[in-house]
Design a protein around this motif. Structure first.
Motif, mmCIF file in Angstrom:
data_model
loop_
_atom_site.group_PDB
_atom_site.id
_atom_site.type_symbol
_atom_site.label_atom_id
_atom_site.label_comp_id
_atom_site.label_asym_id
_atom_site.label_seq_id
_atom_site.Cartn_x
_atom_site.Cartn_y
_atom_site.Cartn_z
ATOM 1 N N THR A 102 14.731 -37.105 -14.087
ATOM 2 C CA THR A 102 14.501 -36.372 -12.837
ATOM 3 C C THR A 102 14.026 -34.955 -13.129
ATOM 4 O O THR A 102 13.128 -34.431 -12.447
ATOM 5 C CB THR A 102 15.786 -36.339 -11.996
ATOM 6 O OG1 THR A 102 16.232 -37.677 -11.753
ATOM 7 C CG2 THR A 102 15.555 -35.643 -10.674
ATOM 8 N N LYS A 103 14.623 -34.315 -14.135
ATOM 9 C CA LYS A 103 14.188 -32.973 -14.518
ATOM 10 C C LYS A 103 12.718 -32.988 -14.956
ATOM 11 O O LYS A 103 11.930 -32.114 -14.590
ATOM 12 C CB LYS A 103 15.058 -32.439 -15.662
ATOM 13 C CG LYS A 103 16.428 -31.946 -15.227
ATOM 14 C CD LYS A 103 17.173 -31.381 -16.419
ATOM 15 C CE LYS A 103 18.538 -30.826 -16.039
ATOM 16 N NZ LYS A 103 18.461 -29.624 -15.194
ATOM 17 N N ALA A 104 12.351 -33.996 -15.769
ATOM 18 C CA ALA A 104 10.975 -34.090 -16.265
ATOM 19 C C ALA A 104 9.993 -34.242 -15.106
ATOM 20 O O ALA A 104 8.928 -33.611 -15.077
ATOM 21 C CB ALA A 104 10.853 -35.252 -17.243
ATOM 22 N N GLU A 105 10.362 -35.086 -14.121
ATOM 23 C CA GLU A 105 9.493 -35.293 -12.966
ATOM 24 C C GLU A 105 9.356 -34.004 -12.147
ATOM 25 O O GLU A 105 8.268 -33.675 -11.666
ATOM 26 C CB GLU A 105 10.065 -36.407 -12.081
ATOM 27 C CG GLU A 105 9.998 -37.798 -12.705
ATOM 28 C CD GLU A 105 8.566 -38.266 -12.871
ATOM 29 O OE1 GLU A 105 7.783 -38.129 -11.899
ATOM 30 O OE2 GLU A 105 8.209 -38.753 -13.955
ATOM 31 N N TYR A 120 -1.811 -20.440 -14.120
ATOM 32 C CA TYR A 120 -1.959 -21.332 -15.274
ATOM 33 C C TYR A 120 -0.874 -21.105 -16.317
ATOM 34 O O TYR A 120 -0.447 -22.051 -16.979
ATOM 35 C CB TYR A 120 -3.347 -21.143 -15.879
ATOM 36 C CG TYR A 120 -4.459 -21.443 -14.895
ATOM 37 C CD1 TYR A 120 -4.539 -22.688 -14.276
ATOM 38 C CD2 TYR A 120 -5.409 -20.488 -14.557
ATOM 39 C CE1 TYR A 120 -5.536 -22.964 -13.352
ATOM 40 C CE2 TYR A 120 -6.416 -20.759 -13.645
ATOM 41 C CZ TYR A 120 -6.476 -21.992 -13.044
ATOM 42 O OH TYR A 120 -7.456 -22.266 -12.125
ATOM 43 N N GLN A 121 -0.412 -19.863 -16.451
ATOM 44 C CA GLN A 121 0.682 -19.614 -17.388
ATOM 45 C C GLN A 121 1.953 -20.315 -16.920
ATOM 46 O O GLN A 121 2.671 -20.937 -17.720
ATOM 47 C CB GLN A 121 0.928 -18.105 -17.501
ATOM 48 C CG GLN A 121 2.016 -17.721 -18.510
ATOM 49 C CD GLN A 121 1.675 -18.151 -19.911
ATOM 50 O OE1 GLN A 121 0.704 -17.670 -20.493
ATOM 51 N NE2 GLN A 121 2.477 -19.057 -20.483
ATOM 52 N N GLY A 122 2.236 -20.266 -15.618
ATOM 53 C CA GLY A 122 3.398 -20.968 -15.073
ATOM 54 C C GLY A 122 3.270 -22.472 -15.218
ATOM 55 O O GLY A 122 4.257 -23.170 -15.489
ATOM 56 N N ALA A 123 2.046 -22.996 -15.072
ATOM 57 C CA ALA A 123 1.818 -24.438 -15.229
ATOM 58 C C ALA A 123 2.073 -24.869 -16.664
ATOM 59 O O ALA A 123 2.705 -25.907 -16.909
ATOM 60 C CB ALA A 123 0.395 -24.777 -14.816
ATOM 61 N N VAL A 124 1.581 -24.080 -17.612
ATOM 62 C CA VAL A 124 1.797 -24.402 -19.033
ATOM 63 C C VAL A 124 3.292 -24.457 -19.339
ATOM 64 O O VAL A 124 3.784 -25.389 -20.004
ATOM 65 C CB VAL A 124 1.092 -23.364 -19.929
ATOM 66 C CG1 VAL A 124 1.548 -23.504 -21.388
ATOM 67 C CG2 VAL A 124 -0.424 -23.527 -19.843
ATOM 68 N N ASP A 125 4.043 -23.464 -18.860
ATOM 69 C CA ASP A 125 5.488 -23.425 -19.109
ATOM 70 C C ASP A 125 6.190 -24.629 -18.465
ATOM 71 O O ASP A 125 7.108 -25.216 -19.067
ATOM 72 C CB ASP A 125 6.078 -22.120 -18.559
ATOM 73 C CG ASP A 125 5.537 -20.894 -19.288
ATOM 74 O OD1 ASP A 125 5.065 -21.047 -20.429
ATOM 75 O OD2 ASP A 125 5.593 -19.790 -18.690
ATOM 76 N N LYS A 128 5.445 -27.884 -20.421
ATOM 77 C CA LYS A 128 6.201 -27.886 -21.672
ATOM 78 C C LYS A 128 7.658 -28.269 -21.421
ATOM 79 O O LYS A 128 8.265 -29.036 -22.198
ATOM 80 C CB LYS A 128 6.122 -26.506 -22.340
ATOM 81 C CG LYS A 128 4.763 -26.214 -22.977
ATOM 82 C CD LYS A 128 4.768 -24.852 -23.657
ATOM 83 C CE LYS A 128 3.433 -24.582 -24.341
ATOM 84 N NZ LYS A 128 3.408 -23.249 -25.000
ATOM 85 N N SER A 129 8.243 -27.722 -20.325
ATOM 86 C CA SER A 129 9.629 -28.069 -19.989
ATOM 87 C C SER A 129 9.745 -29.553 -19.650
ATOM 88 O O SER A 129 10.751 -30.212 -19.979
ATOM 89 C CB SER A 129 10.111 -27.225 -18.806
ATOM 90 O OG SER A 129 10.138 -25.849 -19.139
ATOM 91 N N SER A 130 8.718 -30.094 -18.980
ATOM 92 C CA SER A 130 8.728 -31.525 -18.653
ATOM 93 C C SER A 130 8.720 -32.376 -19.924
ATOM 94 O O SER A 130 9.462 -33.365 -20.036
ATOM 95 C CB SER A 130 7.519 -31.862 -17.788
ATOM 96 O OG SER A 130 7.500 -33.242 -17.467
ATOM 97 N N GLU A 139 0.733 -38.388 -19.403
ATOM 98 C CA GLU A 139 0.090 -37.692 -18.283
ATOM 99 C C GLU A 139 0.457 -36.213 -18.286
ATOM 100 O O GLU A 139 -0.405 -35.338 -18.062
ATOM 101 C CB GLU A 139 0.520 -38.336 -16.963
ATOM 102 C CG GLU A 139 -0.215 -37.767 -15.750
ATOM 103 C CD GLU A 139 0.181 -38.459 -14.457
ATOM 104 O OE1 GLU A 139 -0.239 -37.982 -13.383
ATOM 105 O OE2 GLU A 139 0.925 -39.452 -14.521
ATOM 106 N N THR A 140 1.721 -35.913 -18.559
ATOM 107 C CA THR A 140 2.144 -34.512 -18.632
ATOM 108 C C THR A 140 1.458 -33.815 -19.798
ATOM 109 O O THR A 140 1.039 -32.650 -19.679
ATOM 110 C CB THR A 140 3.670 -34.427 -18.802
ATOM 111 O OG1 THR A 140 4.300 -35.087 -17.709
ATOM 112 C CG2 THR A 140 4.134 -32.981 -18.828
ATOM 113 N N ARG A 141 1.322 -34.511 -20.919
ATOM 114 C CA ARG A 141 0.666 -33.943 -22.098
ATOM 115 C C ARG A 141 -0.802 -33.624 -21.800
ATOM 116 O O ARG A 141 -1.323 -32.575 -22.220
ATOM 117 C CB ARG A 141 0.778 -34.910 -23.275
ATOM 118 C CG ARG A 141 0.332 -34.290 -24.610
ATOM 119 C CD ARG A 141 0.622 -35.218 -25.774
ATOM 120 N NE ARG A 141 2.052 -35.205 -26.067
ATOM 121 C CZ ARG A 141 2.900 -36.183 -25.737
ATOM 122 N NH1 ARG A 141 2.465 -37.254 -25.103
ATOM 123 N NH2 ARG A 141 4.181 -36.087 -26.032
#
Length: 279
Positions: A102-105, A120-125, A128-130, A139-141
């Motif tokens: 659930t956290k990853a999603e 984009y910096q927030g998206a990258v972070d 990575k957490s996902s 897909e996340t990668r």
């Protein structure tokens, strides 16, 4: 002793009753929350995302730590293109969720919302957490690679914009300095010209004043009369008085008469007498 035991037993019963009541209330709220989530899911399936959002918010009002409600609320807001409003819901889910999936999603969708807002910096972070919670999610990668590329492009553009701004600022400073220097030179030249004009006007004024003074002096009849009287009473050196001139003329006239007589006498002696012929 019996009274003490009785009191302790009474407190235990009351405490247990309150705990039981609290548990029952909690269960009731959870049931209401689940009911509202199910209602929201039905509206979501019908693509009524605004109504679905309202249902999920009601679910959270009954159970603020209900991760499914916050996650679904984020999805409904995202589908309505309310990306900024969806971000807090995904962040809440990532914080309250107990399982890694659930956290990853939640982090994955948080990254998507960040991408839509060009953070984009927030998206990258977030991506990575996902991946930390689910390393096998390709897909996340992939999304992480895209976000990183967009971030690099944004940083480069920001750097270029900063460099251009710095160049423009430097140019503006240089132009301002050149303009100030030009204005200073212009002011100096103007001051010099004004000074020259002032001097010229002063000279003309002095000259005019002197001329006016001379003219005034020449036009003063009293001064002229005084000058004439002075000349009559006392002749200038090297000049003769009218009386002396008269005497000189008379003397010259007498001398001329004497000379003329002599000349006439010489002519008379040299002239031939015409004789009459006797035929």
């Amino acid at each position: 002793m019996k009274n003490l035991k009785y009191i302790i037993l009474l407190f235990a019963v009351v405490f247990s009753s309150k705990e039981i009541v609290a548990q029952k209330d909690s269960i009731a709220l959870q049931r209401k929350a689940r009911k509202m989530v199910r209602q929201g899911n039905q509206l979501y399936e019908q693509k009524q995302f605004t109504d679905a959002s309202v249902a999920y918010q009601k679910a959270l009002s009954n159970n603020s730590a209900y991760d499914k409600a916050s996650y679904n609320l984020g999805n409904a807001l995202y589908q309505n293109q309310n990306f900024k409003e969806a971000i807090p819901s995904y962040e809440l889910t990532a914080k309250t969720a107990t399982d890694k999936f659930t956290k990853a999603e939640a982090y994955h969708n948080l990254g998507n919302a960040m991408m839509e807002t060009k953070n984009y910096q927030g998206a990258v972070d977030a991506y990575k957490s996902s991946l930390r919670n689910n390393p096998t999610d390709d897909e996340t990668r992939y999304n992480l690679a895209v976000a990183q590329k967009m971030l690099d492009k944004q940083n480069k553009q920001n750097k270029d914009n900063k460099d251009n701004k710095d160049k423009k600022d430097d140019k503006n400073k240089k132009d301002k300095k050149d303009k100030d220097d030009k204005n200073k030179d212009k002011d100096k030249k103007k001051d010099g010209d004004d000074k020259d004009k002032k001097d010229d006007k002063k000279d003309e004024k002095d000259k005019d004043g002197k001329g006016d003074k001379d003219q005034k002096k020449n036009q003063d009849p009293k001064k002229d009369d005084k000058k004439d009287k002075k000349q009559k009473s006392k002749p200038r050196q090297g000049q003769m008085s009218p009386q002396q001139i008269k005497q000189l003329l008379e003397s010259l006239n007498n001398e001329e008469k004497k000379t003329q007589k002599k000349m006439n006498a010489k002519k008379a002696k040299g002239r031939k007498v015409k004789q009459e012929k006797d035929w």
